[in-house]
Write a protein that holds these residues in place. Structure first.
Motif, mmCIF file in Angstrom:
data_model
loop_
_atom_site.group_PDB
_atom_site.id
_atom_site.type_symbol
_atom_site.label_atom_id
_atom_site.label_comp_id
_atom_site.label_asym_id
_atom_site.label_seq_id
_atom_site.Cartn_x
_atom_site.Cartn_y
_atom_site.Cartn_z
ATOM 1 N N ILE A 19 6.280 5.144 -0.363
ATOM 2 C CA ILE A 19 5.388 4.560 0.640
ATOM 3 C C ILE A 19 5.497 5.410 1.901
ATOM 4 C CG2 ILE A 19 7.165 2.932 1.415
ATOM 5 C CD1 ILE A 19 4.884 0.953 2.095
ATOM 6 N N THR A 20 4.398 5.558 2.592
ATOM 7 C CA THR A 20 4.383 6.264 3.867
ATOM 8 C C THR A 20 4.040 5.268 4.959
ATOM 9 O OG1 THR A 20 3.648 8.309 2.800
ATOM 10 C CG2 THR A 20 3.345 8.156 5.174
ATOM 11 N N LEU A 21 4.859 5.249 6.000
ATOM 12 C CA LEU A 21 4.593 4.410 7.167
ATOM 13 C C LEU A 21 4.322 5.327 8.352
ATOM 14 C CD1 LEU A 21 7.388 1.706 6.802
ATOM 15 C CD2 LEU A 21 4.961 1.437 6.330
ATOM 16 N N VAL A 22 3.290 4.994 9.128
ATOM 17 C CA VAL A 22 2.902 5.797 10.287
ATOM 18 C C VAL A 22 2.786 4.883 11.489
ATOM 19 C CG1 VAL A 22 1.106 7.283 11.275
ATOM 20 C CG2 VAL A 22 1.619 7.422 8.831
ATOM 21 N N GLN A 23 3.330 5.356 12.602
ATOM 22 C CA GLN A 23 3.207 4.645 13.876
ATOM 23 C C GLN A 23 3.014 5.712 14.945
ATOM 24 O OE1 GLN A 23 6.650 2.577 15.777
ATOM 25 N NE2 GLN A 23 5.429 0.739 15.341
ATOM 26 N N GLY A 24 1.841 5.722 15.542
ATOM 27 C CA GLY A 24 1.537 6.757 16.528
ATOM 28 C C GLY A 24 1.586 8.126 15.878
ATOM 29 N N ASP A 25 2.380 9.026 16.448
ATOM 30 C CA ASP A 25 2.489 10.371 15.881
ATOM 31 C C ASP A 25 3.733 10.532 14.999
ATOM 32 O OD1 ASP A 25 4.369 10.275 17.879
ATOM 33 O OD2 ASP A 25 3.784 12.166 18.837
ATOM 34 N N GLN A 26 4.402 9.418 14.700
ATOM 35 C CA GLN A 26 5.584 9.467 13.833
ATOM 36 C C GLN A 26 5.235 8.999 12.428
ATOM 37 O OE1 GLN A 26 9.224 7.828 15.398
ATOM 38 N NE2 GLN A 26 8.462 7.996 17.490
ATOM 39 N N GLN A 27 5.915 9.584 11.453
ATOM 40 C CA GLN A 27 5.675 9.237 10.052
ATOM 41 C C GLN A 27 7.000 9.198 9.310
ATOM 42 O OE1 GLN A 27 2.382 11.188 7.987
ATOM 43 N NE2 GLN A 27 3.811 11.801 6.410
ATOM 44 N N TRP A 28 7.150 8.195 8.426
ATOM 45 C CA TRP A 28 8.357 8.070 7.629
ATOM 46 C C TRP A 28 7.994 7.886 6.169
ATOM 47 C CZ3 TRP A 28 7.277 5.115 11.926
ATOM 48 C CH2 TRP A 28 7.991 5.453 13.080
ATOM 49 N N GLN A 29 8.761 8.535 5.305
ATOM 50 C CA GLN A 29 8.632 8.345 3.863
ATOM 51 C C GLN A 29 9.713 7.357 3.456
ATOM 52 O OE1 GLN A 29 6.091 9.855 2.209
ATOM 53 N NE2 GLN A 29 5.558 10.678 4.217
ATOM 54 N N GLY A 30 9.316 6.330 2.756
ATOM 55 C CA GLY A 30 10.268 5.335 2.305
ATOM 56 C C GLY A 30 10.052 5.013 0.843
ATOM 57 N N LYS A 31 10.751 3.987 0.388
ATOM 58 C CA LYS A 31 10.628 3.543 -0.993
ATOM 59 C C LYS A 31 10.200 2.078 -0.970
ATOM 60 C CE LYS A 31 13.348 2.896 -5.184
ATOM 61 N NZ LYS A 31 14.694 2.990 -5.744
ATOM 62 N N LEU A 32 9.066 1.794 -1.566
ATOM 63 C CA LEU A 32 8.606 0.424 -1.697
ATOM 64 C C LEU A 32 9.479 -0.269 -2.731
ATOM 65 C CD1 LEU A 32 6.160 -1.566 -0.981
ATOM 66 C CD2 LEU A 32 5.321 -0.888 -3.218
ATOM 67 N N LEU A 33 9.998 -1.444 -2.397
ATOM 68 C CA LEU A 33 10.855 -2.192 -3.318
ATOM 69 C C LEU A 33 10.132 -3.357 -3.972
ATOM 70 C CD1 LEU A 33 14.145 -2.206 -1.223
ATOM 71 C CD2 LEU A 33 13.477 -0.645 -3.047
ATOM 72 N N ASP A 34 9.365 -4.089 -3.168
ATOM 73 C CA ASP A 34 8.547 -5.153 -3.741
ATOM 74 C C ASP A 34 7.316 -5.379 -2.874
ATOM 75 O OD1 ASP A 34 9.144 -7.151 -1.737
ATOM 76 O OD2 ASP A 34 10.914 -7.748 -2.846
ATOM 77 N N ILE A 35 6.341 -6.087 -3.457
ATOM 78 C CA ILE A 35 5.049 -6.235 -2.810
ATOM 79 C C ILE A 35 4.479 -7.613 -3.124
ATOM 80 C CG2 ILE A 35 3.812 -5.189 -4.764
ATOM 81 C CD1 ILE A 35 2.033 -3.745 -2.616
ATOM 82 N N SER A 36 3.729 -8.158 -2.176
ATOM 83 C CA SER A 36 3.029 -9.423 -2.372
ATOM 84 C C SER A 36 1.653 -9.290 -1.726
ATOM 85 C CB SER A 36 3.799 -10.586 -1.733
ATOM 86 O OG SER A 36 3.635 -10.589 -0.333
ATOM 87 N N LEU A 37 0.859 -10.335 -1.809
ATOM 88 C CA LEU A 37 -0.446 -10.305 -1.157
ATOM 89 C C LEU A 37 -0.316 -10.297 0.365
ATOM 90 C CD1 LEU A 37 -2.523 -12.786 -3.347
ATOM 91 C CD2 LEU A 37 -2.724 -10.293 -3.254
#
Length: 122
Positions: A19-37
């Protein structure tokens, strides 16, 4: 994190993928563990320094042609685990997310019930 699970109204499914998360000009690569609606649980690198009061954009690739993209708000963090709540999602992404949940829940009617509840809270 137990108290968050007890309050949970939307079924979560385990789904391990980047998963990629972006906030402003910063970006992080992470690992999605679980998901819901309504949100996701993400494992972030220790160096992720985001503003917990500001929204982030999350991108979850499903294939070369499909991804789930949403705007999320941090809900809770415990060590390197970040739980975020979906605050905005486009129609294509909600379709992909709905199908992903349907394929991974034991009760095929649960997704429809949860989607109806989600719409009622918006």
């Amino acid at each position: 994190m137990t108290e968050h699970r007890e309050r949970r109204r939307f079924s979560r499914v385990n789904f391990s993928t980047p998963i990629t998360l972006v906030q402003g000009d910063q970006q992080w690569q992470g690992k999605l563990l679980d998901i819901s609606l309504k949100g996701v649980l993400v494992e972030l690198p220790a160096a992720a320094d985001y503003d917990p009061q500001a929204s982030l954009t999350a991108s979850i690739p499903l294939s070369d042609q499909a991804s789930i993209n949403m705007v999320v708000q941090p809900a809770h963090q415990e060590d390197h685990l970040l739980g975020v709540e979906c605050i905005s999602i486009d129609m294509d992404s909600i379709g992909h997310l709905r199908r992903l949940i349907e394929l991974n829940l034991d009760d095929p009617t649960a997704t429809e019930r949860e989607l109806t509840e989600l719409i009622a809270t918006l």
